[in-house]
Design a protein around this motif. Structure first.
Motif, PDB file in Angstrom:
ATOM      1  N   ALA A  60       0.852  -1.190   0.000  1.00  0.00           N
ATOM      2  CA  ALA A  60       0.000   0.000   0.000  1.00  0.00           C
ATOM      3  C   ALA A  60       0.886   1.237   0.000  1.00  0.00           C
ATOM      4  O   ALA A  60       1.783   1.368   0.825  1.00  0.00           O
ATOM      5  CB  ALA A  60      -0.901  -0.009   1.236  1.00  0.00           C
ATOM      6  N   LEU A  62       0.896   5.488  -0.116  1.00  0.00           N
ATOM      7  CA  LEU A  62       0.037   6.627   0.192  1.00  0.00           C
ATOM      8  C   LEU A  62       0.145   7.722  -0.861  1.00  0.00           C
ATOM      9  O   LEU A  62       1.239   8.015  -1.344  1.00  0.00           O
ATOM     10  CB  LEU A  62       0.457   7.166   1.563  1.00  0.00           C
ATOM     11  N   ASN A  75       7.297  11.090  -0.607  1.00  0.00           N
ATOM     12  CA  ASN A  75       8.602  11.582  -0.170  1.00  0.00           C
ATOM     13  C   ASN A  75       8.552  13.061   0.194  1.00  0.00           C
ATOM     14  O   ASN A  75       9.394  13.550   0.936  1.00  0.00           O
ATOM     15  CB  ASN A  75       9.654  11.353  -1.257  1.00  0.00           C
ATOM     16  N   ILE A  78       5.442  12.985   3.656  1.00  0.00           N
ATOM     17  CA  ILE A  78       5.659  12.166   4.859  1.00  0.00           C
ATOM     18  C   ILE A  78       6.555  12.891   5.876  1.00  0.00           C
ATOM     19  O   ILE A  78       6.227  12.937   7.069  1.00  0.00           O
ATOM     20  CB  ILE A  78       6.250  10.769   4.522  1.00  0.00           C
ATOM     21  N   ILE A  87       1.484  12.233  11.613  1.00  0.00           N
ATOM     22  CA  ILE A  87       1.741  10.913  11.041  1.00  0.00           C
ATOM     23  C   ILE A  87       1.015   9.811  11.814  1.00  0.00           C
ATOM     24  O   ILE A  87       0.598   8.808  11.233  1.00  0.00           O
ATOM     25  CB  ILE A  87       3.260  10.608  10.982  1.00  0.00           C
ATOM     26  N   VAL A  94      -3.948   4.605   7.456  1.00  0.00           N
ATOM     27  CA  VAL A  94      -3.308   3.736   6.451  1.00  0.00           C
ATOM     28  C   VAL A  94      -3.456   2.266   6.863  1.00  0.00           C
ATOM     29  O   VAL A  94      -3.821   1.407   6.053  1.00  0.00           O
ATOM     30  CB  VAL A  94      -1.812   4.095   6.274  1.00  0.00           C
ATOM     31  N   ASN A 118       3.653   0.669   4.929  1.00  0.00           N
ATOM     32  CA  ASN A 118       4.860   1.405   5.301  1.00  0.00           C
ATOM     33  C   ASN A 118       4.659   2.123   6.621  1.00  0.00           C
ATOM     34  O   ASN A 118       3.619   2.745   6.854  1.00  0.00           O
ATOM     35  CB  ASN A 118       5.215   2.425   4.221  1.00  0.00           C
ATOM     36  N   SER A 120       6.587   4.891   9.127  1.00  0.00           N
ATOM     37  CA  SER A 120       7.689   5.858   9.169  1.00  0.00           C
ATOM     38  C   SER A 120       8.473   5.691  10.477  1.00  0.00           C
ATOM     39  O   SER A 120       7.977   5.099  11.440  1.00  0.00           O
ATOM     40  CB  SER A 120       7.136   7.281   9.075  1.00  0.00           C
ATOM     41  N   GLN A 123       6.532   6.950  13.498  1.00  0.00           N
ATOM     42  CA  GLN A 123       5.427   6.035  13.784  1.00  0.00           C
ATOM     43  C   GLN A 123       5.941   4.758  14.446  1.00  0.00           C
ATOM     44  O   GLN A 123       5.318   4.223  15.371  1.00  0.00           O
ATOM     45  CB  GLN A 123       4.790   5.674  12.449  1.00  0.00           C
ATOM     46  N   GLU A 150       6.424  -2.507   6.986  1.00  0.00           N
ATOM     47  CA  GLU A 150       7.720  -2.198   6.357  1.00  0.00           C
ATOM     48  C   GLU A 150       8.390  -1.056   7.108  1.00  0.00           C
ATOM     49  O   GLU A 150       7.824   0.025   7.234  1.00  0.00           O
ATOM     50  CB  GLU A 150       7.528  -1.783   4.891  1.00  0.00           C
ATOM     51  N   ARG A 204      15.670  -0.385  -4.674  1.00  0.00           N
ATOM     52  CA  ARG A 204      15.598  -0.396  -6.137  1.00  0.00           C
ATOM     53  C   ARG A 204      16.814   0.228  -6.813  1.00  0.00           C
ATOM     54  O   ARG A 204      17.060  -0.005  -7.992  1.00  0.00           O
ATOM     55  CB  ARG A 204      14.309   0.232  -6.623  1.00  0.00           C
ATOM     56  N   GLU A 237      12.897  -4.768  -5.224  1.00  0.00           N
ATOM     57  CA  GLU A 237      12.055  -3.606  -5.512  1.00  0.00           C
ATOM     58  C   GLU A 237      12.473  -2.943  -6.815  1.00  0.00           C
ATOM     59  O   GLU A 237      13.652  -2.960  -7.170  1.00  0.00           O
ATOM     60  CB  GLU A 237      12.233  -2.536  -4.427  1.00  0.00           C
ATOM     61  N   GLY A 238      11.545  -2.337  -7.499  1.00  0.00           N
ATOM     62  CA  GLY A 238      11.893  -1.506  -8.653  1.00  0.00           C
ATOM     63  C   GLY A 238      12.328  -2.287  -9.877  1.00  0.00           C
ATOM     64  O   GLY A 238      13.148  -1.818 -10.656  1.00  0.00           O
ATOM     65  N   VAL A 239      11.787  -3.486 -10.064  1.00  0.00           N
ATOM     66  CA  VAL A 239      12.126  -4.283 -11.250  1.00  0.00           C
ATOM     67  C   VAL A 239      11.355  -3.727 -12.446  1.00  0.00           C
ATOM     68  O   VAL A 239      10.125  -3.650 -12.424  1.00  0.00           O
ATOM     69  CB  VAL A 239      11.777  -5.768 -11.029  1.00  0.00           C
ATOM     70  N   GLU A 240      12.100  -3.305 -13.456  1.00  0.00           N
ATOM     71  CA  GLU A 240      11.469  -2.626 -14.598  1.00  0.00           C
ATOM     72  C   GLU A 240      11.590  -3.395 -15.905  1.00  0.00           C
ATOM     73  O   GLU A 240      10.880  -3.099 -16.868  1.00  0.00           O
ATOM     74  CB  GLU A 240      12.074  -1.221 -14.765  1.00  0.00           C
ATOM     75  N   GLY A 258       7.584  -4.099  -9.058  1.00  0.00           N
ATOM     76  CA  GLY A 258       8.137  -3.084  -9.935  1.00  0.00           C
ATOM     77  C   GLY A 258       7.280  -2.813 -11.149  1.00  0.00           C
ATOM     78  O   GLY A 258       6.324  -3.541 -11.426  1.00  0.00           O
TER      79      GLY A 258
HETATM   80  P1  C2E Z   1       9.058   2.476  -0.632  1.00  0.00           P
HETATM   81  O1  C2E Z   1       8.295   1.906   0.496  1.00  0.00           O
HETATM   82  O2  C2E Z   1      10.431   1.957  -0.872  1.00  0.00           O
HETATM   83  O3  C2E Z   1       8.124   2.295  -1.881  1.00  0.00           O
HETATM   84  C1  C2E Z   1       8.570   1.989  -3.169  1.00  0.00           C
HETATM   85  C2  C2E Z   1       8.576   3.222  -4.043  1.00  0.00           C
HETATM   86  O4  C2E Z   1       9.170   2.882  -5.292  1.00  0.00           O
HETATM   87  C3  C2E Z   1       7.172   3.713  -4.383  1.00  0.00           C
HETATM   88  O5  C2E Z   1       7.261   5.128  -4.542  1.00  0.00           O
HETATM   89  C4  C2E Z   1       6.909   3.051  -5.721  1.00  0.00           C
HETATM   90  O6  C2E Z   1       5.938   3.717  -6.509  1.00  0.00           O
HETATM   91  C5  C2E Z   1       8.266   3.114  -6.339  1.00  0.00           C
HETATM   92  N1  C2E Z   1       8.457   2.070  -7.340  1.00  0.00           N
HETATM   93  C6  C2E Z   1       7.957   0.818  -7.335  1.00  0.00           C
HETATM   94  N2  C2E Z   1       8.349   0.119  -8.397  1.00  0.00           N
HETATM   95  C7  C2E Z   1       9.144   0.940  -9.122  1.00  0.00           C
HETATM   96  C8  C2E Z   1       9.876   0.785 -10.356  1.00  0.00           C
HETATM   97  O7  C2E Z   1       9.874  -0.261 -11.006  1.00  0.00           O
HETATM   98  N3  C2E Z   1      10.599   1.857 -10.770  1.00  0.00           N
HETATM   99  C9  C2E Z   1      10.634   3.026 -10.083  1.00  0.00           C
HETATM  100  N4  C2E Z   1      11.360   4.032 -10.571  1.00  0.00           N
HETATM  101  N5  C2E Z   1       9.957   3.205  -8.907  1.00  0.00           N
HETATM  102  C10 C2E Z   1       9.229   2.169  -8.438  1.00  0.00           C
HETATM  103  P2  C2E Z   1       6.261   6.099  -3.783  1.00  0.00           P
HETATM  104  O8  C2E Z   1       4.884   5.533  -3.817  1.00  0.00           O
HETATM  105  O9  C2E Z   1       6.493   7.470  -4.333  1.00  0.00           O
HETATM  106  O10 C2E Z   1       6.727   6.029  -2.280  1.00  0.00           O
HETATM  107  C11 C2E Z   1       7.943   6.565  -1.865  1.00  0.00           C
HETATM  108  C12 C2E Z   1       8.183   6.255  -0.409  1.00  0.00           C
HETATM  109  O11 C2E Z   1       7.253   6.914   0.439  1.00  0.00           O
HETATM  110  C13 C2E Z   1       8.027   4.775  -0.083  1.00  0.00           C
HETATM  111  O12 C2E Z   1       9.184   4.069  -0.459  1.00  0.00           O
HETATM  112  C14 C2E Z   1       7.808   4.844   1.409  1.00  0.00           C
HETATM  113  O13 C2E Z   1       9.036   4.928   2.087  1.00  0.00           O
HETATM  114  C15 C2E Z   1       7.037   6.130   1.576  1.00  0.00           C
HETATM  115  N6  C2E Z   1       5.612   5.811   1.766  1.00  0.00           N
HETATM  116  C16 C2E Z   1       4.690   5.473   0.846  1.00  0.00           C
HETATM  117  N7  C2E Z   1       3.491   5.236   1.418  1.00  0.00           N
HETATM  118  C17 C2E Z   1       3.668   5.412   2.745  1.00  0.00           C
HETATM  119  C18 C2E Z   1       2.800   5.295   3.901  1.00  0.00           C
HETATM  120  O14 C2E Z   1       1.618   4.937   3.838  1.00  0.00           O
HETATM  121  N8  C2E Z   1       3.344   5.581   5.116  1.00  0.00           N
HETATM  122  C19 C2E Z   1       4.660   5.928   5.249  1.00  0.00           C
HETATM  123  N9  C2E Z   1       5.117   6.192   6.472  1.00  0.00           N
HETATM  124  N10 C2E Z   1       5.495   6.028   4.205  1.00  0.00           N
HETATM  125  C20 C2E Z   1       5.013   5.773   2.959  1.00  0.00           C
END
Ligand code: C2E
Ligand code: MG
Ligand code: MG
Ligand code: MG
Length: 292
Positions: A60, A62, A75, A78, A87, A94, A118, A120, A123, A150, A204, A237-240, A258
């Motif tokens: 999930a 956000l 980013n 948060i 938070i 969440v 996720n 923080s 949290q 996570e 990633r 993570e981040g497999v493209e 990814g």
């Molecule tokens: P994260 O938990 O490491 O989440 C993975 C991030 O990588 C996500 O960005 C996702 O969209 C992105 N991603 C996934 N697959 C790929 C890929 O193949 N290529 C690329 N370039 N990116 C990919 P997002 O959604 O912008 O989230 C960024 C960070 O924000 C997350 O990193 C997490 O640390 C935080 N976050 C997101 N949702 C929540 C939440 O509900 N609560 C908290 N505390 N933090 C959150």
């Protein structure tokens, strides 16, 4: 507060401080508003077993839909939520929203479905996290192993004694524990000796460069082996690309997440995701365009 402000009036009236304090207040106000008006929502990104293509679950993620600015990335907001301690409120939302979705999806995806949430650093350090999780598990009658928390390495390294306690409590609750962005923090090996975990998520950045950089490839395959020896699940993570997927499979990685398979999707789209990904079909289609 008034007294202090009085003593420090010269500061209070400095245009820079005033501006900063004001924009900070406005920001806090707009975050509060957003929470009240439910301008936050979750998108769900599938986690897939590399060999079978079977769905493991969803992470999930956000999103904040700002009236003027449009979709704001986590980013950006948060850290602000952490600063203002909002938070905890949003974090509880969440957990509840993600768990609700999990409950809704069990009939379709099966009892082994995992929803990753996720958490923080702030949290993670608050006692409220445990009661929030406990309440949601009770209310929804979910199996605790259907939820995964996570946490990043930096959150774990803040106070080792506290962390050990918190991880024990989470474990007693029965939820899964994943280390997010593994390999980018400090002292990974030291805490792996002491903390009981379930999952390592390889950051990633390593995945992005592993096919070009022998060093990064070595790091990834070492993390995969480490996970296997410690009995932990490893998620890349981040497999493209299919090339990355093939390499990971060859090197014994079990799970991926990814853009190769999907970006985060709104709940309705995620609920319609296939139970199994057909790798052959992905191989013959071009790599999806990346959004910024
Ligand atoms: P994260 O938990 O490491 O989440 C993975 C991030 O990588 C996500 O960005 C996702 O969209 C992105 N991603 C996934 N697959 C790929 C890929 O193949 N290529 C690329 N370039 N990116 C990919 P997002 O959604 O912008 O989230 C960024 C960070 O924000 C997350 O990193 C997490 O640390 C935080 N976050 C997101 N949702 C929540 C939440 O509900 N609560 C908290 N505390 N933090 C959150
Ligand atoms: Mg994550
Ligand atoms: Mg990550
Ligand atoms: Mg991250």
């Amino acid at each position: 507060e008034a007294k202090r402000a009085g003593r420090q009036q010269y500061r209070f009236y400095s245009p820079e401080m005033n501006g900063r304090a004001r924009s900070r207040l406005m920001l806090e106000e707009s975050l509060r508003n957003a929470i009240e008006h439910s301008d936050f929502y979750l998108v769900y990104q599938p986690q897939i077993y590399l060999e079978s293509g079977r769905l493991r679950g969803f992470e999930a993620l956000l999103r904040w839909e700002h009236r003027v600015a449009g979709t704001v990335a986590p980013n950006v907001f948060i850290p602000l939520l952490e600063e203002t301690r909002l938070i905890n409120r949003l974090g509880d939302w969440v957990i509840r929203e993600g768990a609700n979705q999990c409950k809704t999806w069990l009939p379709r995806f099966g009892e082994d479905l995992v929803i990753s949430l996720n958490v923080s650093p702030v949290q993670f350090s608050m006692p409220q996290l445990l009661s929030d999780l406990q309440r949601v598990l009770d209310d929804l009658q979910l199996r605790p192993s259907q939820l995964e928390v996570e946490v990043t390495e930096s959150a774990l390294m803040q106070d080792l004694e506290q962390t050990r306690k918190k991880l024990q409590q989470l474990r007693a609750l029965g939820v899964r524990i994943a280390i997010d962005d593994f390999g980018t923090g400090y002292s990974s090996l030291a805490y792996l000796r002491h903390f009981e975990l379930d999952t390592l998520k390889v950051d990633r950045l390593f995945i992005a460069s592993m096919l070009d950089s022998p060093r990064d490839a070595a790091v990834v395959s070492t993390i995969i082996d480490l996970g296997r020896h410690l009995g932990l699940e490893v998620i890349a993570e981040g497999v493209e690309t299919m090339a990355q997927r093939d390499w990971l499979l060859d090197h014994g990685c079990a799970i991926m997440q990814g853009f190769l398979v999907a970006q985060g999707m709104a709940a309705a789209a995620a609920g319609a995701f296939p139970l199994r990904v057909e790798w052959g079909a992905l191989r013959s289609t071009p790599v999806p365009a990346l959004s910024p």
